[in-house]
Design an enzyme around this catalytic site. Structure first.
Site, PDB file in Angstrom:
ATOM      1  N   CYS A 292     -13.046  -2.297  14.180  1.00  0.00           N
ATOM      2  CA  CYS A 292     -14.184  -2.961  13.542  1.00  0.00           C
ATOM      3  C   CYS A 292     -15.128  -3.496  14.613  1.00  0.00           C
ATOM      4  O   CYS A 292     -14.746  -3.656  15.781  1.00  0.00           O
ATOM      5  CB  CYS A 292     -13.659  -4.092  12.648  1.00  0.00           C
ATOM      6  SG  CYS A 292     -14.967  -5.010  11.792  1.00  0.00           S
TER       7      CYS A 292
ATOM      8  N   ASP B 230      -3.132   1.591   7.063  1.00  0.00           N
ATOM      9  CA  ASP B 230      -2.284   1.201   5.946  1.00  0.00           C
ATOM     10  C   ASP B 230      -1.994  -0.295   5.934  1.00  0.00           C
ATOM     11  O   ASP B 230      -1.982  -0.926   4.881  1.00  0.00           O
ATOM     12  CB  ASP B 230      -0.978   1.998   5.987  1.00  0.00           C
ATOM     13  CG  ASP B 230      -1.207   3.490   5.849  1.00  0.00           C
ATOM     14  OD1 ASP B 230      -2.187   3.871   5.181  1.00  0.00           O
ATOM     15  OD2 ASP B 230      -0.415   4.275   6.398  1.00  0.00           O
TER      16      ASP B 230
ATOM     17  N   ASP C  67       0.853  -1.189   0.000  1.00  0.00           N
ATOM     18  CA  ASP C  67       0.000   0.000   0.000  1.00  0.00           C
ATOM     19  C   ASP C  67       0.887   1.236   0.000  1.00  0.00           C
ATOM     20  O   ASP C  67       1.733   1.402   0.891  1.00  0.00           O
ATOM     21  CB  ASP C  67      -0.916   0.011   1.223  1.00  0.00           C
ATOM     22  CG  ASP C  67      -1.826   1.233   1.255  1.00  0.00           C
ATOM     23  OD1 ASP C  67      -2.723   1.323   0.385  1.00  0.00           O
ATOM     24  OD2 ASP C  67      -1.632   2.095   2.133  1.00  0.00           O
TER      25      ASP C  67
ATOM     26  N   GLU D 187      -1.905  -1.321  -5.739  1.00  0.00           N
ATOM     27  CA  GLU D 187      -3.159  -0.659  -6.100  1.00  0.00           C
ATOM     28  C   GLU D 187      -2.947   0.207  -7.333  1.00  0.00           C
ATOM     29  O   GLU D 187      -1.905   0.851  -7.487  1.00  0.00           O
ATOM     30  CB  GLU D 187      -3.654   0.195  -4.934  1.00  0.00           C
ATOM     31  CG  GLU D 187      -5.049   0.773  -5.133  1.00  0.00           C
ATOM     32  CD  GLU D 187      -5.528   1.533  -3.915  1.00  0.00           C
ATOM     33  OE1 GLU D 187      -6.696   1.960  -3.910  1.00  0.00           O
ATOM     34  OE2 GLU D 187      -4.732   1.705  -2.974  1.00  0.00           O
TER      35      GLU D 187
ATOM     36  N   CYS E 214     -16.023  -6.390  14.965  1.00  0.00           N
ATOM     37  CA  CYS E 214     -15.553  -7.692  15.439  1.00  0.00           C
ATOM     38  C   CYS E 214     -14.524  -7.539  16.547  1.00  0.00           C
ATOM     39  O   CYS E 214     -14.053  -8.543  17.103  1.00  0.00           O
ATOM     40  CB  CYS E 214     -14.978  -8.502  14.286  1.00  0.00           C
ATOM     41  SG  CYS E 214     -13.469  -7.810  13.556  1.00  0.00           S
TER      42      CYS E 214
ATOM     43  N   CYS F 200     -12.596  -4.562   6.514  1.00  0.00           N
ATOM     44  CA  CYS F 200     -11.924  -5.259   7.606  1.00  0.00           C
ATOM     45  C   CYS F 200     -11.256  -6.512   7.050  1.00  0.00           C
ATOM     46  O   CYS F 200     -11.917  -7.364   6.453  1.00  0.00           O
ATOM     47  CB  CYS F 200     -12.919  -5.629   8.704  1.00  0.00           C
ATOM     48  SG  CYS F 200     -12.184  -6.600  10.054  1.00  0.00           S
TER      49      CYS F 200
END
Length: 406
Positions: free
Chosen positions: A348, A357, A192, A276, A350, A329
Site C-alpha cells: 500500500c 489473504d 477468508d 464472506e 502507506c 488496506c
C-alpha cells in the site's frame, strides 16, 4: 452462577450391518417409498396441469389408502406404512418450498440415482436398552456405536439409508443439551476462504487445503477406467461401480471430517466469527477453478459453521460478497484499483506490505465488528446480489478510486 444450557435436536449417525433378511426388507421399503413418491407427484402434477387444482398431503394420504387396495399395488402393504406416509410429507415440503420460490419443482425419484432412505417415526420402531428394532423386523439392528448417545436420550425419529458405496447408516434424532462454554477469544476472528490455503484467519494463521480429491485422483481415474470397460448391465459392471463409489465416499468422508474439526475449533475459540458470503454456484462456472472449488467444500463449511454457532451461542456474521476485502488496506483504508487473482501480496502507499489473504481476513473481521457495533451495511442481501457479475472473485470493480498496487 447458573450455567446456561441449550436443548437442541441433534442427529447421531452410525453405521450398521443388516442381516440378509433385514437388507431385503429395507430394499423393499426403499422401492415402495420411491413408487409412492412418484405416484403422488404424478397425481399432483396432473391435477394442476389439467384442472389447476392443488392437491394437499391429506388428499395424497387418502390416495395411498386406495392404492394399497388395488391388485397392482397390493405389495405396498408388505412394508411399514410409516415410511410411506413420511415420503408424502416430504413431497408436501418440496411443494411448499417450490411455491415459496425456495427450490425448483420436485422431480421423480430414480432407482439408480436417488438417495435410498426411509424415515421411521416413534410408532414404527422400538428403542429398548440401547437396542433399535424397526417395524416389520424381529431382530434389532447391529449398530456400531462409534460414540454414545446423550445420557437418557431417546430417539424421536430414525432414518435408515444406504449410500452408493453400499454402506448402511442409521440416523437417530435426539434432544441433546449443550452447555454454554465461554469462548477463549472474545474479540472475534475473520475467516477468508481460499484454495492455496483453505482458510486464512485474521490472526495470520493459514490452514492448509488438504485437497482430498486431488490426492485420490489417480485412484479415482483407474476405477472409472475399469468401469468404462465393463459391459452395461453385467455383474462386473456393478462391482466396478461400487469401487468408484467407494473412492468417492473416501474423499467425501475425509473432507467432512476435516471440516468438522475446523468448524468446531472456530466455534469453541471465538465468540464472533466473520465470513464472506460467497456464491459457490456461480464461482464453479469458472471451469479452470471449478474442480478445486468443489474440492474445498466452502458451502459445506458454511453450513456446519451456521448450525454450530447457533448451538454454542456464537455470533456468525456474513459480509456481503461485493465487499472489497482483498483490495482494501487494513491499516490505512486505501483501496487499490485492481487486484488480479495471481497477486498474492501487495504494498500500500502507506508502506505496509499485505499478504492478500491475511489482509482480506482482517478486513472481514473489521466489517463484521462494525455490523455488531452500529449495523453497518455489509450484511448479505441474497436477492439483490444476483447481478450476473464475474464468477471468479466477487468484489466491487468500480468503487471509490484507490491506488494501484506496487
Amino acid at each position: 452462577m447458573w450455567a446456561v444450557v441449550r436443548a437442541v435436536k441433534r442427529a447421531f449417525r452410525y453405521r450398521f450391518y443388516p442381516t440378509d433378511t433385514q437388507a431385503a426388507e429395507l430394499a423393499r421399503t426403499f422401492g415402495c417409498i420411491r413408487k409412492v413418491y412418484n405416484l403422488a407427484l404424478a397425481a399432483r402434477t396432473e391435477a394442476w396441469v389439467s384442472r389447476q387444482e392443488r392437491v394437499t398431503y391429506t388428499a395424497t394420504s387418502a390416495m395411498l389408502t386406495r392404492w394399497k387396495k388395488t391388485e397392482d399395488l397390493a405389495y405396498l402393504n408388505e412394508v411399514s406404512s410409516v415410511p410411506l406416509q413420511q415420503t408424502l410429507r416430504h413431497l408436501q415440503t418440496a411443494f411448499t418450498n417450490f411455491f415459496a420460490k425456495r427450490s425448483r419443482y420436485p422431480t421423480f425419484k430414480s432407482k439408480k440415482k436417488s438417495r435410498r432412505s426411509a424415515e421411521y417415526t416413534h410408532s414404527a420402531f422400538r428403542w429398548r436398552d440401547g437396542s433399535l428394532t424397526l417395524a416389520k423386523m424381529t431382530e434389532p439392528l447391529a449398530i456400531v456405536w462409534s460414540r454414545p448417545l446423550p445420557e437418557g436420550a431417546s430417539p424421536s425419529t430414525v432414518t435408515v439409508s444406504q449410500d452408493p458405496a453400499g454402506r448402511w447408516f442409521v440416523s437417530l434424532l435426539c434432544v441433546d443439551v449443550i452447555p454454554d462454554a465461554p469462548a477463549t477469544t472474545a474479540v472475534g476472528v475473520g475467516v477468508d476462504a481460499g484454495l492455496d490455503s483453505l482458510l486464512t484467519l485474521s490472526t495470520g494463521e493459514k490452514i492448509t487445503n488438504p485437497r482430498y480429491e486431488r490426492a485420490d485422483r489417480a485412484r479415482l481415474a483407474r476405477a472409472q477406467r475399469d468401469l468404462a470397460r465393463k459391459e452395461k448391465g453385467s455383474a462386473n459392471r456393478a462391482k466396478a461401480r461400487l469401487k468408484v463409489a467407494r473412492v468417492y465416499a473416501r474423499i467425501a468422508d475425509r473432507r467432512r471430517d476435516h471440516l468438522h474439526r475446523l468448524t468446531t475449533r472456530l466455534v469453541r475459540d471465538s465468540q464472533t466469527i466473520v465470513i464472506e458470503d460467497l456464491s459457490v454456484r456461480n464461482m464453479i462456472r469458472n471451469h479452470t477453478l471449478a474442480r478445486a472449488i468443489s474440492d474445498a467444500g466452502w458451502r459445506q463449511f458454511r453450513a456446519m459453521l451456521e448450525y454450530k454457532a447457533n448451538w454454542y451461542g456464537r455470533h456468525l456474521i456474513t459480509v456481503d460478497r461485493w465487499y472489497p476485502s482483498s483490495k482494501l488496506c487494513s491499516t490505512c483504508g486505501a483501496l487499490a484499483e485492481t487486484m488480479p487473482l495471481d497477486v498474492r501480496s501487495w504494498t500500500c502507499r502507506c508502506g505496509v506490505v499485505h499478504d492478500r489473504d491475511v489482509n482480506a481476513a482482517r478486513n472481514l473481521l473489521a466489517a463484521g465488528l462494525a455490523v455488531t457495533a452500529c449495523g453497518a451495511g455489509v450484511s448479505p442481501q441474497r436477492e439483490t446480489s444476483r447481478t450476473g457479475r464475474p464468477a471468479v472473485k466477487q468484489e466491487t470493480s468500480g468503487v471509490t478510486q484507490g491506488i494501484p498496487f506496487l
